[in-house]
Design an enzyme around this catalytic site. Structure first.
Site, PDB file in Angstrom:
ATOM      1  N   ARG A  17       0.829  -1.222   0.000  1.00 34.10           N
ATOM      2  CA  ARG A  17       0.000   0.000   0.000  1.00 34.10           C
ATOM      3  C   ARG A  17       0.853   1.257   0.000  1.00 34.10           C
ATOM      4  O   ARG A  17       0.333   2.364  -0.001  1.00 34.10           O
ATOM      5  CB  ARG A  17      -0.930   0.005   1.215  1.00 34.10           C
ATOM      6  CG  ARG A  17      -2.330  -0.531   0.934  1.00 34.10           C
ATOM      7  CD  ARG A  17      -2.338  -1.984   0.614  1.00 34.10           C
ATOM      8  NE  ARG A  17      -3.624  -2.424   0.097  1.00 34.10           N
ATOM      9  CZ  ARG A  17      -3.931  -3.702  -0.103  1.00 34.10           C
ATOM     10  NH1 ARG A  17      -3.036  -4.639   0.170  1.00 34.10           N
ATOM     11  NH2 ARG A  17      -5.094  -4.045  -0.599  1.00 34.10           N
ATOM     12  N   SER A  18       2.186   1.087  -0.003  1.00 35.25           N
ATOM     13  CA  SER A  18       3.070   2.255   0.021  1.00 35.25           C
ATOM     14  C   SER A  18       2.837   3.217  -1.139  1.00 35.25           C
ATOM     15  O   SER A  18       2.836   4.442  -0.938  1.00 35.25           O
ATOM     16  CB  SER A  18       4.534   1.804   0.059  1.00 35.25           C
ATOM     17  OG  SER A  18       4.828   1.178   1.292  1.00 35.25           O
ATOM     18  N   LYS A  67      14.484  -6.926   3.502  1.00 31.54           N
ATOM     19  CA  LYS A  67      14.834  -6.039   4.621  1.00 31.54           C
ATOM     20  C   LYS A  67      16.168  -6.401   5.273  1.00 31.54           C
ATOM     21  O   LYS A  67      16.869  -5.526   5.768  1.00 31.54           O
ATOM     22  CB  LYS A  67      13.729  -6.049   5.676  1.00 31.54           C
ATOM     23  CG  LYS A  67      12.497  -5.236   5.302  1.00 31.54           C
ATOM     24  CD  LYS A  67      11.557  -5.154   6.489  1.00 31.54           C
ATOM     25  CE  LYS A  67      10.408  -4.214   6.229  1.00 31.54           C
ATOM     26  NZ  LYS A  67       9.548  -4.019   7.421  1.00 31.54           N
ATOM     27  N   ASP A 103      10.344   1.626  11.332  1.00 32.34           N
ATOM     28  CA  ASP A 103       9.250   0.934  12.005  1.00 32.34           C
ATOM     29  C   ASP A 103       9.101   1.377  13.461  1.00 32.34           C
ATOM     30  O   ASP A 103       7.980   1.554  13.957  1.00 32.34           O
ATOM     31  CB  ASP A 103       9.450  -0.578  11.935  1.00 32.34           C
ATOM     32  CG  ASP A 103       9.188  -1.141  10.550  1.00 32.34           C
ATOM     33  OD1 ASP A 103       8.436  -0.511   9.786  1.00 32.34           O
ATOM     34  OD2 ASP A 103       9.741  -2.209  10.228  1.00 32.34           O
ATOM     35  N   GLY A 128       5.459 -11.677  21.351  1.00 34.21           N
ATOM     36  CA  GLY A 128       6.113 -12.000  20.093  1.00 34.21           C
ATOM     37  C   GLY A 128       7.589 -11.644  20.142  1.00 34.21           C
ATOM     38  O   GLY A 128       8.003 -10.743  20.883  1.00 34.21           O
ATOM     39  N   ALA A 132       9.234  -7.456  14.081  1.00 31.52           N
ATOM     40  CA  ALA A 132       8.387  -6.349  14.546  1.00 31.52           C
ATOM     41  C   ALA A 132       8.600  -6.083  16.025  1.00 31.52           C
ATOM     42  O   ALA A 132       8.590  -4.933  16.476  1.00 31.52           O
ATOM     43  CB  ALA A 132       6.920  -6.657  14.268  1.00 31.52           C
ATOM     44  N   ARG A 157      13.977 -18.090  21.887  1.00 30.87           N
ATOM     45  CA  ARG A 157      13.963 -16.948  20.968  1.00 30.87           C
ATOM     46  C   ARG A 157      13.751 -15.639  21.726  1.00 30.87           C
ATOM     47  O   ARG A 157      14.381 -14.625  21.427  1.00 30.87           O
ATOM     48  CB  ARG A 157      12.871 -17.133  19.917  1.00 30.87           C
ATOM     49  CG  ARG A 157      12.910 -16.107  18.809  1.00 30.87           C
ATOM     50  CD  ARG A 157      11.990 -16.493  17.673  1.00 30.87           C
ATOM     51  NE  ARG A 157      12.095 -15.542  16.573  1.00 30.87           N
ATOM     52  CZ  ARG A 157      11.393 -15.631  15.449  1.00 30.87           C
ATOM     53  NH1 ARG A 157      10.547 -16.627  15.270  1.00 30.87           N
ATOM     54  NH2 ARG A 157      11.537 -14.729  14.508  1.00 30.87           N
TER      55      ARG A 157
END
Length: 278
Positions: A17-18, A67, A103, A128, A132, A157
């Site tokens: 959507r950028s 990325k 971000d 999480g 992100a 993790r």
């Protein structure tokens, strides 16, 4: 004056959507420029980056799966990109090609707009331990949050992520976090749980404080099961769409020389395009 050209690069890229976001700003500020979606495979990425200047690009964005790949192909990086381990924005400065990650900025700017009192938070729980989550933790540390708990199904993790950020960040499992909910000023979901087509958020927020803030980086649906549960508890909430919009502003300013505003009209443009149910 020649048109300024910027891009978003990924593989695939048609979902992005950028172009809609930057196209809105180009039109609003009457800037002679363009923002194009460019599909580049992993094997052609180095050539694409090397030829940015000669092909007339002012800079652009990188998305999945590039990325991390672009990380080692740039001349310098900002602090956010180094800490998060990924680049989503590139630009030229003094003849050098720089990479950054916006971000964390987008996450913080969205909270500033929706629930500005978040900056008073002392304790945050981040659900999480993916890329992100790294961006969110970087933003929280920069805002001065004193204690951050990373919650992940795989504790190893979460522990690896906690160690990479220092003593302020600790790790816990989903099974053990319930007793800590009452201590949190901020509850942040960075997982895909609750996204359309994914399982619902598995934790009951009944133990959360009534004055806590709940934020979800997912924006389809706009009100995720996590946020709906938080609202039923009376918590203040922040949806994920604003992060998508605000993370785009630093790049636009670097390429086109205008700091854009994230307004209600832009938000509605993206809501309409995504067909988000309200």
């Amino acid at each position: 004056m020649a048109d300024i050209r910027a891009f978003v690069c990924g593989d695939p890229i048609k979902h992005s959507r950028s172009p809609l976001i930057h196209g809105y700003w180009l039109k609003r500020y009457k800037i002679n420029g363009s923002y194009e979606a460019v599909q580049v495979s992993a094997e052609n990425l180095p050539i694409f980056i090397e030829s940015l200047h000669e092909n007339g690009w002012a800079g652009g964005n990188f998305t999945i799966p590039h990325k991390q790949s672009v990380f080692d192909q740039l001349e310098d990086l900002d602090d956010a990109a180094r800490a998060i381990g990924a680049v989503n924005t590139v630009w030229s400065e003094s003849g050098k090609l720089y990479g950054g990650n916006t971000d964390a900025y987008g996450f913080a700017a969205n909270l500033d707009a929706q629930v500005p009192m978040w900056r008073d938070a002392e304790t945050a729980i981040v659900f999480g331990a993916g890329g992100a989550a790294r961006a969110v933790i970087f933003a929280l540390l920069k805002a001065g949050v004193a204690k951050i708990i990373v919650v992940n199904r795989t504790i190893e993790r979460a522990e690896d992520m906690a160690q990479s950020f220092g003593k302020t960040v600790t790790a816990m499992t989903w099974q053990d976090i319930t007793s800590k909910l009452q201590d949190a000023d901020l509850l942040i979901n960075t997982t895909s749980l609750g996204m359309d087509g994914q399982p619902d958020f598995p934790l009951d927020l009944a133990g959360a404080r009534a004055d806590a803030i709940a934020s979800d980086i997912v924006y389809v649906p706009l009100e995720t099961p996590f946020l709906l549960m938080a609202k039923k508890r009376g918590l203040q909430t922040s949806d994920g769409l604003g992060m998508l919009l605000h993370q785009a502003t630093p790049g636009f300013e670097k390429w086109f020389g205008q700091k854009p505003e994230v307004d209600d009209a832009l938000r509605q443009v993206i809501i309409d395009d995504l067909g988000i149910r309200l």
